[in-house]
Design a protein around this motif. Structure first.
Motif, PDB file in Angstrom:
ATOM      1  N   ASP A  99     -14.509 -36.499 -24.131  1.00 46.95           N
ATOM      2  CA  ASP A  99     -13.165 -37.078 -24.192  1.00 46.95           C
ATOM      3  C   ASP A  99     -13.057 -38.374 -23.396  1.00 46.95           C
ATOM      4  O   ASP A  99     -12.206 -39.217 -23.676  1.00 46.95           O
ATOM      5  CB  ASP A  99     -12.134 -36.076 -23.667  1.00 46.95           C
ATOM      6  CG  ASP A  99     -11.954 -34.901 -24.611  1.00 46.95           C
ATOM      7  OD1 ASP A  99     -12.449 -34.994 -25.760  1.00 46.95           O
ATOM      8  OD2 ASP A  99     -11.360 -33.884 -24.212  1.00 46.95           O
ATOM      9  N   GLU A 100     -13.937 -38.538 -22.421  1.00 50.30           N
ATOM     10  CA  GLU A 100     -13.909 -39.733 -21.596  1.00 50.30           C
ATOM     11  C   GLU A 100     -14.744 -40.869 -22.218  1.00 50.30           C
ATOM     12  O   GLU A 100     -14.702 -42.007 -21.727  1.00 50.30           O
ATOM     13  CB  GLU A 100     -14.469 -39.422 -20.199  1.00 50.30           C
ATOM     14  CG  GLU A 100     -13.739 -38.297 -19.482  1.00 50.30           C
ATOM     15  CD  GLU A 100     -14.481 -37.849 -18.232  1.00 50.30           C
ATOM     16  OE1 GLU A 100     -15.372 -38.607 -17.779  1.00 50.30           O
ATOM     17  OE2 GLU A 100     -14.190 -36.756 -17.730  1.00 50.30           O
ATOM     18  N   ASN A 101     -15.493 -40.536 -23.261  1.00 50.57           N
ATOM     19  CA  ASN A 101     -16.440 -41.511 -23.812  1.00 50.57           C
ATOM     20  C   ASN A 101     -16.301 -41.661 -25.330  1.00 50.57           C
ATOM     21  O   ASN A 101     -17.304 -41.720 -26.047  1.00 50.57           O
ATOM     22  CB  ASN A 101     -17.874 -41.086 -23.481  1.00 50.57           C
ATOM     23  CG  ASN A 101     -18.161 -41.094 -21.994  1.00 50.57           C
ATOM     24  OD1 ASN A 101     -18.040 -42.119 -21.339  1.00 50.57           O
ATOM     25  ND2 ASN A 101     -18.530 -39.938 -21.461  1.00 50.57           N
ATOM     26  N   LEU A 102     -15.069 -41.736 -25.826  1.00 56.80           N
ATOM     27  CA  LEU A 102     -14.883 -41.862 -27.268  1.00 56.80           C
ATOM     28  C   LEU A 102     -15.479 -43.152 -27.813  1.00 56.80           C
ATOM     29  O   LEU A 102     -15.992 -43.184 -28.936  1.00 56.80           O
ATOM     30  CB  LEU A 102     -13.390 -41.774 -27.612  1.00 56.80           C
ATOM     31  CG  LEU A 102     -12.740 -40.389 -27.481  1.00 56.80           C
ATOM     32  CD1 LEU A 102     -11.277 -40.448 -27.912  1.00 56.80           C
ATOM     33  CD2 LEU A 102     -13.492 -39.359 -28.321  1.00 56.80           C
ATOM     34  N   ASP A 204      -6.679 -40.436 -32.735  1.00 57.16           N
ATOM     35  CA  ASP A 204      -7.531 -39.982 -31.634  1.00 57.16           C
ATOM     36  C   ASP A 204      -8.021 -38.564 -31.872  1.00 57.16           C
ATOM     37  O   ASP A 204      -9.203 -38.259 -31.685  1.00 57.16           O
ATOM     38  CB  ASP A 204      -6.766 -40.038 -30.303  1.00 57.16           C
ATOM     39  CG  ASP A 204      -6.470 -41.471 -29.873  1.00 57.16           C
ATOM     40  OD1 ASP A 204      -7.126 -42.389 -30.400  1.00 57.16           O
ATOM     41  OD2 ASP A 204      -5.590 -41.656 -29.009  1.00 57.16           O
ATOM     42  N   GLU A 205      -7.123 -37.708 -32.291  1.00 56.45           N
ATOM     43  CA  GLU A 205      -7.483 -36.303 -32.498  1.00 56.45           C
ATOM     44  C   GLU A 205      -8.458 -36.147 -33.657  1.00 56.45           C
ATOM     45  O   GLU A 205      -9.423 -35.365 -33.582  1.00 56.45           O
ATOM     46  CB  GLU A 205      -6.223 -35.482 -32.771  1.00 56.45           C
ATOM     47  CG  GLU A 205      -6.478 -33.991 -32.992  1.00 56.45           C
ATOM     48  CD  GLU A 205      -7.166 -33.327 -31.829  1.00 56.45           C
ATOM     49  OE1 GLU A 205      -7.847 -32.293 -32.067  1.00 56.45           O
ATOM     50  OE2 GLU A 205      -7.047 -33.824 -30.695  1.00 56.45           O
ATOM     51  N   ALA A 206      -8.236 -36.904 -34.739  1.00 55.26           N
ATOM     52  CA  ALA A 206      -9.134 -36.829 -35.893  1.00 55.26           C
ATOM     53  C   ALA A 206     -10.539 -37.285 -35.505  1.00 55.26           C
ATOM     54  O   ALA A 206     -11.538 -36.644 -35.869  1.00 55.26           O
ATOM     55  CB  ALA A 206      -8.594 -37.685 -37.034  1.00 55.26           C
ATOM     56  N   PHE A 207     -10.588 -38.373 -34.732  1.00 52.56           N
ATOM     57  CA  PHE A 207     -11.893 -38.890 -34.332  1.00 52.56           C
ATOM     58  C   PHE A 207     -12.567 -37.944 -33.346  1.00 52.56           C
ATOM     59  O   PHE A 207     -13.794 -37.737 -33.402  1.00 52.56           O
ATOM     60  CB  PHE A 207     -11.737 -40.270 -33.701  1.00 52.56           C
ATOM     61  CG  PHE A 207     -13.046 -40.970 -33.457  1.00 52.56           C
ATOM     62  CD1 PHE A 207     -13.741 -41.553 -34.503  1.00 52.56           C
ATOM     63  CD2 PHE A 207     -13.596 -41.021 -32.173  1.00 52.56           C
ATOM     64  CE1 PHE A 207     -14.964 -42.179 -34.291  1.00 52.56           C
ATOM     65  CE2 PHE A 207     -14.811 -41.644 -31.957  1.00 52.56           C
ATOM     66  CZ  PHE A 207     -15.494 -42.238 -33.018  1.00 52.56           C
ATOM     67  N   ARG A 208     -11.795 -37.338 -32.468  1.00 55.22           N
ATOM     68  CA  ARG A 208     -12.345 -36.399 -31.489  1.00 55.22           C
ATOM     69  C   ARG A 208     -12.944 -35.187 -32.192  1.00 55.22           C
ATOM     70  O   ARG A 208     -14.026 -34.713 -31.841  1.00 55.22           O
ATOM     71  CB  ARG A 208     -11.255 -35.988 -30.505  1.00 55.22           C
ATOM     72  CG  ARG A 208     -11.758 -35.144 -29.337  1.00 55.22           C
ATOM     73  CD  ARG A 208     -10.643 -34.821 -28.364  1.00 55.22           C
ATOM     74  NE  ARG A 208     -10.205 -36.026 -27.647  1.00 55.22           N
ATOM     75  CZ  ARG A 208      -9.063 -36.657 -27.873  1.00 55.22           C
ATOM     76  NH1 ARG A 208      -8.224 -36.234 -28.805  1.00 55.22           N
ATOM     77  NH2 ARG A 208      -8.736 -37.727 -27.176  1.00 55.22           N
TER      78      ARG A 208
END
Length: 255
Positions: A99-102, A204-208
Motif C-alpha cells: 500500500d505504501e508502494n503503489l 486506487d482500490e481497483a489498482f490495489r
C-alpha cells in the motif's frame, strides 16, 4: 605454328625420322605444359572468385552480428531496469508494504511487456545454403558460428517460456478486472481523473486489488529472477558475437 610446321617439313624432307620423333615429343610436351599453365591460371582465377564470394558472405555475417550486439545491449539494459523494479516490488510483497508502494507496483507492470530479442540470421543462413559454406568447415569461425546459433536457440526458448507464462496470466487478469480503471490509473494524469465521475478512491482500490492478485504477483516475481538469467545469456551471446566479428576480421585481413 608456321615455324613449327616448317621445321617438321624440313625434318621429313631430309628423312631425319629420329630427330622428327624427338621434335614431335618436344612439341607435345610444350602443348601439355601450355595446357597445364592455362588450367592453373583458370584455377587461380576460380579460387580468387570463390574467396571473394566467401568474403562477401562473411562481411554480411559480420554486419548482422554487430547489429545483433547493438540489440542485445539495448534489450539487456531494458530487462535489467525492469528486473530491478520487480525485485523491489517482490521485497515489498514480502514486507507487506504494498500500500505504501503503489507507484513501484505500477512501474513493475512493464514485466508484462512481451518484447524479445530478434537476431538477424540472414547472412549465416545464406552462407549455409551456398556452395561456399564448406570453405569454413572445421575452422575456428565454424565453431564460433555454431556456438552463436546454439545460444540463439536457448535464448529463444527462455524468452518464449517467460512470455507464454506472462500472456497466460495477463489473459486471466483481463477476465477478472475492469482494465479501464487500471489503465486510467496508470496512464491518465491525476488532474484529468478528477474531472471524471469515478472517484480517485475507486481507481486506487481497483489498482490495489489488481496488483495484489496472484497472477500479477506471479509475473513480477518470475521477472525478478528470470530476467537475470536472460541477461546472462545475452552477455554470453554478445561475447561469442564479438569473437565471430574478430575471427571474420582475421580471415578478411589474411585474404
Amino acid at each position: 605454328m608456321k615455324i613449327f610446321r616448317k621445321i617438321r617439313f624440313e625434318l621429313l624432307g631430309d628423312n631425319k625420322t629420329r630427330k622428327y620423333i624427338l621434335y614431335a615429343i618436344g612439341e607435345i610436351v610444350l602443348v601439355v605444359i601450355g595446357i597445364l599453365i592455362a588450367l592453373q591460371i583458370n584455377n587461380w582465377n576460380q579460387v580468387r572468385k570463390d574467396d571473394n564470394a566467401l568474403k562477401d558472405y562473411l562481411v554480411k555475417i559480420k554486419s548482422h552480428t554487430l547489429e545483433d550486439m547493438r540489440k542485445l545491449e539495448k534489450i539487456s539494459k531494458g530487462r535489467a531496469e525492469i528486473a530491478e523494479v520487480c525485485k523491489k516490488a517482490r521485497t515489498s510483497i514480502l514486507d507487506k508494504t504494498e500500500d505504501e508502494n503503489l507507484i513501484l507496483f505500477m512501474a513493475s507492470g512493464y514485466a508484462f511487456a512481451d518484447y524479445f530479442f530478434k537476431p538477424n540470421t540472414g547472412g549465416y543462413e545464406a552462407l549455409k545454403n551456398s556452395e561456399y559454406f564448406g570453405k569454413i568447415n572445421n575452422t575456428p569461425l565454424d565453431s564460433l558460428l555454431a556456438n552463436y546459433h546454439d545460444l540463439l536457440v536457448v535464448i529463444a526458448e527462455n524468452e518464449k517460456s517467460y512470455n507464454d507464462f506472462m500472456v497466460h496470466q495477463e489473459a486471466y487478469l483481463s477476465t477478472q478486472f475492469d482494465l479501464s480503471l487500471i489503465f486510467a490509473y496508470a496512464f491518465v494524469s491525476p488532474d484529468s481523473l478528477k474531472t471524471r465521475a469515478t472517484s480517485q478512491s475507486e481507481y486506487d482500490e481497483a489498482f490495489r486489488r489488481y496488483t495484489g492478485s496472484a497472477p500479477y504477483r506471479n509475473v513480477i516475481s518470475l521477472a525478478a529472477f528470470q530476467f537475470d538469467s536472460m541477461i546472462d545469456q545475452y552477455s554470453k551471446l554478445g561475447a561469442v558475437g564479438q569473437s565471430v566479428v574478430n575471427q571474420i576480421d582475421v580471415l578478411i585481413t589474411n585474404d
